[in-house]
Motif scaffolding. Structure first.
Motif, PDB file in Angstrom:
ATOM      1  N   LYS A  54       0.843  -1.185   0.000  1.00  0.00           N
ATOM      2  CA  LYS A  54       0.000   0.000   0.000  1.00  0.00           C
ATOM      3  C   LYS A  54       0.882   1.241   0.000  1.00  0.00           C
ATOM      4  N   TYR A  55       0.246   2.339  -0.346  1.00  0.00           N
ATOM      5  CA  TYR A  55       0.944   3.615  -0.454  1.00  0.00           C
ATOM      6  C   TYR A  55       0.229   4.607   0.450  1.00  0.00           C
ATOM      7  N   TRP A  56       1.003   5.274   1.282  1.00  0.00           N
ATOM      8  CA  TRP A  56       0.441   6.153   2.301  1.00  0.00           C
ATOM      9  C   TRP A  56       0.985   7.568   2.160  1.00  0.00           C
ATOM     10  N   LEU A  57       0.207   8.506   2.662  1.00  0.00           N
ATOM     11  CA  LEU A  57       0.625   9.908   2.717  1.00  0.00           C
ATOM     12  C   LEU A  57       0.408  10.392   4.134  1.00  0.00           C
ATOM     13  N   GLY A  58       1.486  10.848   4.750  1.00  0.00           N
ATOM     14  CA  GLY A  58       1.415  11.464   6.065  1.00  0.00           C
ATOM     15  C   GLY A  58       1.528  12.968   5.923  1.00  0.00           C
ATOM     16  N   VAL A  59       1.100  13.686   6.935  1.00  0.00           N
ATOM     17  CA  VAL A  59       1.150  15.145   6.921  1.00  0.00           C
ATOM     18  C   VAL A  59       1.935  15.614   8.136  1.00  0.00           C
ATOM     19  N   ALA A  60       2.988  16.401   7.897  1.00  0.00           N
ATOM     20  CA  ALA A  60       3.802  16.954   8.979  1.00  0.00           C
ATOM     21  C   ALA A  60       4.626  18.115   8.434  1.00  0.00           C
ATOM     22  N   SER A  61       4.984  19.018   9.319  1.00  0.00           N
ATOM     23  CA  SER A  61       5.819  20.149   8.909  1.00  0.00           C
ATOM     24  C   SER A  61       7.163  19.624   8.392  1.00  0.00           C
ATOM     25  N   LYS A  62       7.772  20.397   7.522  1.00  0.00           N
ATOM     26  CA  LYS A  62       9.019  19.973   6.881  1.00  0.00           C
ATOM     27  C   LYS A  62      10.126  19.727   7.909  1.00  0.00           C
ATOM     28  N   ASP A  63      10.196  20.538   8.967  1.00  0.00           N
ATOM     29  CA  ASP A  63      11.229  20.335   9.980  1.00  0.00           C
ATOM     30  C   ASP A  63      11.024  19.014  10.719  1.00  0.00           C
ATOM     31  N   HIS A  64       9.776  18.634  10.975  1.00  0.00           N
ATOM     32  CA  HIS A  64       9.519  17.352  11.637  1.00  0.00           C
ATOM     33  C   HIS A  64       9.831  16.181  10.695  1.00  0.00           C
ATOM     34  N   VAL A  65       9.507  16.328   9.425  1.00  0.00           N
ATOM     35  CA  VAL A  65       9.828  15.285   8.454  1.00  0.00           C
ATOM     36  C   VAL A  65      11.347  15.110   8.371  1.00  0.00           C
ATOM     37  N   ALA A  66      12.078  16.212   8.335  1.00  0.00           N
ATOM     38  CA  ALA A  66      13.541  16.147   8.241  1.00  0.00           C
ATOM     39  C   ALA A  66      14.141  15.381   9.419  1.00  0.00           C
ATOM     40  N   ARG A  67      13.574  15.563  10.594  1.00  0.00           N
ATOM     41  CA  ARG A  67      14.077  14.827  11.769  1.00  0.00           C
ATOM     42  C   ARG A  67      13.848  13.321  11.584  1.00  0.00           C
ATOM     43  N   GLY A  68      12.665  12.952  11.115  1.00  0.00           N
ATOM     44  CA  GLY A  68      12.370  11.541  10.875  1.00  0.00           C
ATOM     45  C   GLY A  68      13.282  10.938   9.828  1.00  0.00           C
ATOM     46  N   VAL A  69      13.533  11.690   8.759  1.00  0.00           N
ATOM     47  CA  VAL A  69      14.418  11.208   7.697  1.00  0.00           C
ATOM     48  C   VAL A  69      15.833  11.015   8.257  1.00  0.00           C
ATOM     49  N   ALA A  70      16.310  11.978   9.017  1.00  0.00           N
ATOM     50  CA  ALA A  70      17.662  11.894   9.575  1.00  0.00           C
ATOM     51  C   ALA A  70      17.823  10.716  10.534  1.00  0.00           C
ATOM     52  N   GLU A  71      16.738  10.370  11.255  1.00  0.00           N
ATOM     53  CA  GLU A  71      16.831   9.332  12.280  1.00  0.00           C
ATOM     54  C   GLU A  71      16.175   8.006  11.868  1.00  0.00           C
ATOM     55  N   GLY A  72      15.597   7.939  10.645  1.00  0.00           N
ATOM     56  CA  GLY A  72      15.077   6.678  10.126  1.00  0.00           C
ATOM     57  C   GLY A  72      13.744   6.221  10.693  1.00  0.00           C
ATOM     58  N   PHE A  73      12.837   7.150  10.952  1.00  0.00           N
ATOM     59  CA  PHE A  73      11.530   6.775  11.486  1.00  0.00           C
ATOM     60  C   PHE A  73      10.446   7.671  10.917  1.00  0.00           C
ATOM     61  N   CYS A  74       9.183   7.282  11.159  1.00  0.00           N
ATOM     62  CA  CYS A  74       8.050   8.165  10.902  1.00  0.00           C
ATOM     63  C   CYS A  74       7.144   8.159  12.119  1.00  0.00           C
ATOM     64  N   GLN A  75       6.474   9.261  12.314  1.00  0.00           N
ATOM     65  CA  GLN A  75       5.417   9.419  13.304  1.00  0.00           C
ATOM     66  C   GLN A  75       4.242  10.016  12.558  1.00  0.00           C
ATOM     67  N   LEU A  76       3.041   9.695  12.999  1.00  0.00           N
ATOM     68  CA  LEU A  76       1.850  10.206  12.337  1.00  0.00           C
ATOM     69  C   LEU A  76       0.838  10.706  13.356  1.00  0.00           C
ATOM     70  N   CYS A  77       0.104  11.729  12.963  1.00  0.00           N
ATOM     71  CA  CYS A  77      -1.028  12.211  13.758  1.00  0.00           C
ATOM     72  C   CYS A  77      -0.622  12.498  15.204  1.00  0.00           C
ATOM     73  N   HIS A  78       0.446  13.245  15.375  1.00  0.00           N
ATOM     74  CA  HIS A  78       0.947  13.649  16.692  1.00  0.00           C
ATOM     75  C   HIS A  78       1.291  12.451  17.572  1.00  0.00           C
ATOM     76  N   GLY A  79       1.821  11.408  16.954  1.00  0.00           N
ATOM     77  CA  GLY A  79       2.338  10.275  17.704  1.00  0.00           C
ATOM     78  C   GLY A  79       1.358   9.156  17.987  1.00  0.00           C
ATOM     79  N   LYS A  80       0.218   9.156  17.301  1.00  0.00           N
ATOM     80  CA  LYS A  80      -0.779   8.105  17.534  1.00  0.00           C
ATOM     81  C   LYS A  80      -0.309   6.755  16.981  1.00  0.00           C
ATOM     82  N   LYS A  81      -0.797   5.691  17.597  1.00  0.00           N
ATOM     83  CA  LYS A  81      -0.405   4.328  17.236  1.00  0.00           C
ATOM     84  C   LYS A  81      -1.191   3.788  16.040  1.00  0.00           C
ATOM     85  N   ALA A  82      -2.496   4.051  15.988  1.00  0.00           N
ATOM     86  CA  ALA A  82      -3.378   3.424  14.997  1.00  0.00           C
ATOM     87  C   ALA A  82      -2.937   3.621  13.550  1.00  0.00           C
ATOM     88  N   PRO A  83      -2.570   4.844  13.119  1.00  0.00           N
ATOM     89  CA  PRO A  83      -2.173   4.972  11.708  1.00  0.00           C
ATOM     90  C   PRO A  83      -0.927   4.153  11.367  1.00  0.00           C
TER      91      PRO A  83
END
Length: 141
Positions: free
Chosen positions: A6-35
């Motif tokens: 499947k293909y997903w689209l998350g929404v986050a500010s560019k600075d938050h995305v950059a942190r995830g890219v640098a550290e190898g993770f994603c978070q969604l919806c302010h840290g919720k588990k379900a998504p």
């Protein structure tokens, strides 16, 4: 066992995305588990960044990252005392060319997805994902 990725689209500010890219993770919806639980190893995720920084109003309005889910685990990580969001491990593709909103609006299927951005996590049709991914590759269009 699911065979189709499947293909997903998350929404986050560019600075938050950059942190995830640098550290190898994603978070969604302010840290919720379900998504994160809806995604599986081998699925792809794109990020749309409405703003440059979480605390600012400076617009970004572009797809800013593309990656693939590499871990099976949804786990928590304490970012600061009292905030322990859920994460998934992602192998981010770099470098990528950002896809501005003006380009997104020309892609088939974007107009069906755009109203759902407010939910913070939406499944994309494969054709739309492929069009976005092609544009993101250096030299793509």
């Amino acid at each position: 066992m699911r065979i189709t990725m499947k293909y997903w689209l998350g929404v986050a500010s560019k600075d938050h995305v950059a942190r995830g890219v640098a550290e190898g993770f994603c978070q969604l919806c302010h840290g919720k588990k379900a998504p994160l639980q809806r995604m599986q190893r081998g699925d792809y995720i794109l990020y749309y960044s409405p703003k440059q920084e979480f605390a600012s109003k400076q617009p970004c309005q572009a797809i800013t990252a593309c990656g693939v889910v590499v871990g099976d685990e949804v786990y928590q990580h304490e970012m600061f005392p009292g905030f322990i969001p859920y994460r998934r491990d992602i192998e981010w593709q770099t470098p990528v060319r950002e896809v501005p909103l003006d380009v997104l609006r020309t892609l088939p299927g974007w107009h069906e997805v755009a109203p759902k951005l407010r939910f913070g996590h939406v499944e994309l049709p494969p054709e739309l994902f492929q069009a976005i991914r092609e544009y993101m590759r250096p030299g793509g269009e």
